[in-house]
Design a protein around this motif. Sequence first.
Motif, PDB file in Angstrom:
ATOM      1  N   ASP A  19      10.974 -29.135   1.604  1.00 18.83           N
ATOM      2  CA  ASP A  19       9.802 -29.703   2.294  1.00 18.83           C
ATOM      3  C   ASP A  19       8.977 -28.602   2.960  1.00 18.83           C
ATOM      4  OD1 ASP A  19       8.239 -31.942   3.459  1.00 18.83           O
ATOM      5  OD2 ASP A  19       9.106 -31.168   5.355  1.00 18.83           O
ATOM      6  N   HIS A  20       9.697 -27.637   3.532  1.00 15.78           N
ATOM      7  CA  HIS A  20       8.991 -26.532   4.171  1.00 15.78           C
ATOM      8  C   HIS A  20       8.160 -25.754   3.142  1.00 15.78           C
ATOM      9  CE1 HIS A  20       8.595 -23.325   7.301  1.00 15.78           C
ATOM     10  NE2 HIS A  20       8.371 -22.581   6.185  1.00 15.78           N
ATOM     11  N   ASP A  34      16.635 -30.376   0.992  1.00 17.69           N
ATOM     12  CA  ASP A  34      15.446 -31.184   1.254  1.00 17.69           C
ATOM     13  C   ASP A  34      14.591 -30.558   2.355  1.00 17.69           C
ATOM     14  OD1 ASP A  34      16.219 -32.898  -0.682  1.00 17.69           O
ATOM     15  OD2 ASP A  34      16.988 -34.456   0.670  1.00 17.69           O
ATOM     16  N   GLU A  35      15.265 -30.054   3.373  1.00 17.50           N
ATOM     17  CA  GLU A  35      14.517 -29.477   4.497  1.00 17.50           C
ATOM     18  C   GLU A  35      13.748 -28.221   4.054  1.00 17.50           C
ATOM     19  OE1 GLU A  35      16.889 -28.244   7.822  1.00 17.50           O
ATOM     20  OE2 GLU A  35      15.169 -28.386   9.221  1.00 17.50           O
ATOM     21  N   ALA A  43      22.378 -31.596   0.448  1.00 11.34           N
ATOM     22  CA  ALA A  43      21.095 -32.290   0.189  1.00 11.34           C
ATOM     23  C   ALA A  43      20.138 -32.128   1.366  1.00 11.34           C
ATOM     24  CB  ALA A  43      21.374 -33.770  -0.080  1.00 11.34           C
ATOM     25  N   ASP A  44      20.695 -32.196   2.584  1.00 16.66           N
ATOM     26  CA  ASP A  44      19.854 -32.035   3.764  1.00 16.66           C
ATOM     27  C   ASP A  44      19.219 -30.649   3.789  1.00 16.66           C
ATOM     28  OD1 ASP A  44      20.479 -34.580   4.493  1.00 16.66           O
ATOM     29  OD2 ASP A  44      21.891 -34.015   6.084  1.00 16.66           O
ATOM     30  N   ALA A  57       7.169 -26.779   0.233  1.00 14.17           N
ATOM     31  CA  ALA A  57       6.075 -27.616  -0.311  1.00 14.17           C
ATOM     32  C   ALA A  57       4.901 -27.663   0.665  1.00 14.17           C
ATOM     33  CB  ALA A  57       6.610 -29.020  -0.583  1.00 14.17           C
ATOM     34  N   LEU A  58       5.213 -27.794   1.944  1.00 16.20           N
ATOM     35  CA  LEU A  58       4.152 -27.811   2.940  1.00 16.20           C
ATOM     36  C   LEU A  58       3.404 -26.469   2.962  1.00 16.20           C
ATOM     37  CD1 LEU A  58       5.932 -29.640   5.896  1.00 16.20           C
ATOM     38  CD2 LEU A  58       4.014 -30.478   4.541  1.00 16.20           C
TER      39      LEU A  58
END
Lengths: 552, 112
Positions: free
Chosen positions: A32-33, A28-29, A24-25, A35-36
């Motif tokens: 997020d990257h 998610d990381e 999950a980490d 998505a950013l």
Amino acid sequence: MRWPEENTNPFPSPHRQEPAVLRADILDELADHLALSAEHEMEFNGQTRTAAWARALDRFGDPDAVARRLWWDAMKGKVMRDWIQTGIAGLSAVVVLFVGIYVIMNMQSMQATQAKLAETLQRMNGQSQTPAGETLDIEVRRGKADGPPAAGVRVELRARTVGKDNWPVSLETDAQGRMKFFPVPEGTYAITIHDPQSGMTLRTDHTVFAGVGTARKLVAPDVALARAQLVLKQPLPFPNNRMLVCVKCSGTLSVGDCRWNPEAEFFVGNAGMYEFVQETGYSQCATIKGPATMLLLPAIALTFTACPILRNPKYPPDQLCMENMPCQEAIQSVTLTAGQENVVTMELTANQVQKAEQYMKAYAAKRWMPERNADEPPPLDGYVWAAHPIEDTVRVRCGMTSTMADAAPATVTFPGSGEDAKECTAGGGMDWRMLTIVDMANLTKTYPSECRFLISSGALISHSVFPWKRTACSRESGQPFPLEVGPALHFEVLRDREVAYVDITAFVRGDAAAAPCAGVLLLAPCPQPDNGELTWRSPHLLVVSDTPPEDL
Amino acid sequence: MDSQLLAGTLEMLVLQVVTSNPAYGYQITQEVLQRSKCYFELKEGSLYPALHRMEREGFLESYWVEAGPKRRRKYYRATPQGLAALEKKQAEWHRFSTAVNGVLGTPADALA
């Protein structure tokens, strides 16, 4: 297009040591990257969302691959350690498996070896301890090693080993001269071979070892049997003209390495009481053993040995001969011839007979004392040469020695009258001396009471009787006593006895110092004068002497 | 840029970025790109493995911050060990760049 899409799983299969939040980490990381990055494209470059995501993904590369790499970087230590452990475990399992297989194979091999060893030990044990042993082949040839087979030869096998059964086994050779002893236990054996053709015997030893079968080849003598008759001659006079003679026959014939002997090296069968003909002094008949037997002996050089000994009625001749009593032997060497009757004549000298008397007395003194009860006195010195029932008038030539050989006959008349009168003629005219009478068992069985005995034919100096009462010496008046050699003696029986002992310490007539130590004593029970119920018992003639053995 | 040149200095750049303030991955790429005047464009395929490795080695530590509905953001910051390593790497890099510049010429010329 977004990342991660629904149901996306870029990772390998879960690992048992994997942290619960690792996947999950990572997702998610990276999400997020991306998505950013997409937001950045939309914000600064005015792109649509889809185009922005596409641009972000294009710049990022393969996020699944990055996610897998991150997972791997995080987990590779544990995964590798797990792989190593698994490998070690697998390798250990393989090693254990191989070791197990090796051990099992070795155990099977050891079991097989132990089974073989046990079988071998059992076989060896069986060979050494059980009666089932080895084979012993015996072959007997006649005359020489390559001679004809000796059939019908009897072979006796007897164990010599201490503590074992004697194990006597006897077999005969077949037509091929062969025989087989089986099974023969381990040990040492005495082999005795009897050859009926030659009448000879071979004795040898043989050792049987465990696990080793053996064979023996023997050569029997090529000798025929010869008929032989034994004739004895003895110097007269001799008491009763009967003498016990033990005859031996010996000889040796070497055949090859074997030394054969006559089977009857000591044949008692030809020993016994010889009745000598007074006129000739010869005897061809052993009276005890029946008619003279024609001996069958090997036709070789033989040595005959005759051992004259005097008879004791309490001992059978066979037993006397087996006692191997000392004697002065007569030896005769004869080579027997097959096909004819051979006569072996052996002449006994007076000296040999005299020696026989002496040996007999010594032997009697030592061993032939009658059994006695506890209340009886110990046996006294003295020797009974012979005791013979007197059925009628007995004429005795008492010339046991040269001194007495020419003695004039003397007649002794027992007391009594009519049919009860007994007369005995004994050699007289010489100085006699007698010391002891030992055995009166043959005189009578039972004397109720008050029976008197008459001892005559001698001068009685002193005497003692056990358990009889000593009575005074008196002369039977009115009875003939031609020799006038001494008073008669009456014994009184005080109680019922079957055996009594009489000690006569001196019985001398004339010059005792010059007298030969031999004599004749006549003993006879007599009836009580006042009691007619008593009857005569058979009187006996006792030939006695106090002659000491010269070489004992 | 030459990726081999970047590989040797990636850890130093990342540590330098997160030294003053914690930063997340995308922020680090943008910071490096901005500070290098768009010279160092970090590839995500290289950045995140480097961040995770430096975290396992103790040069960085991280924490999560909620960035929106169903969205989390991971921040990295330098540890004292990471700062020491950065200082060491910077000194080494200065010695290296000085030497290279000495050979090539002035740094300004090289950058131009």
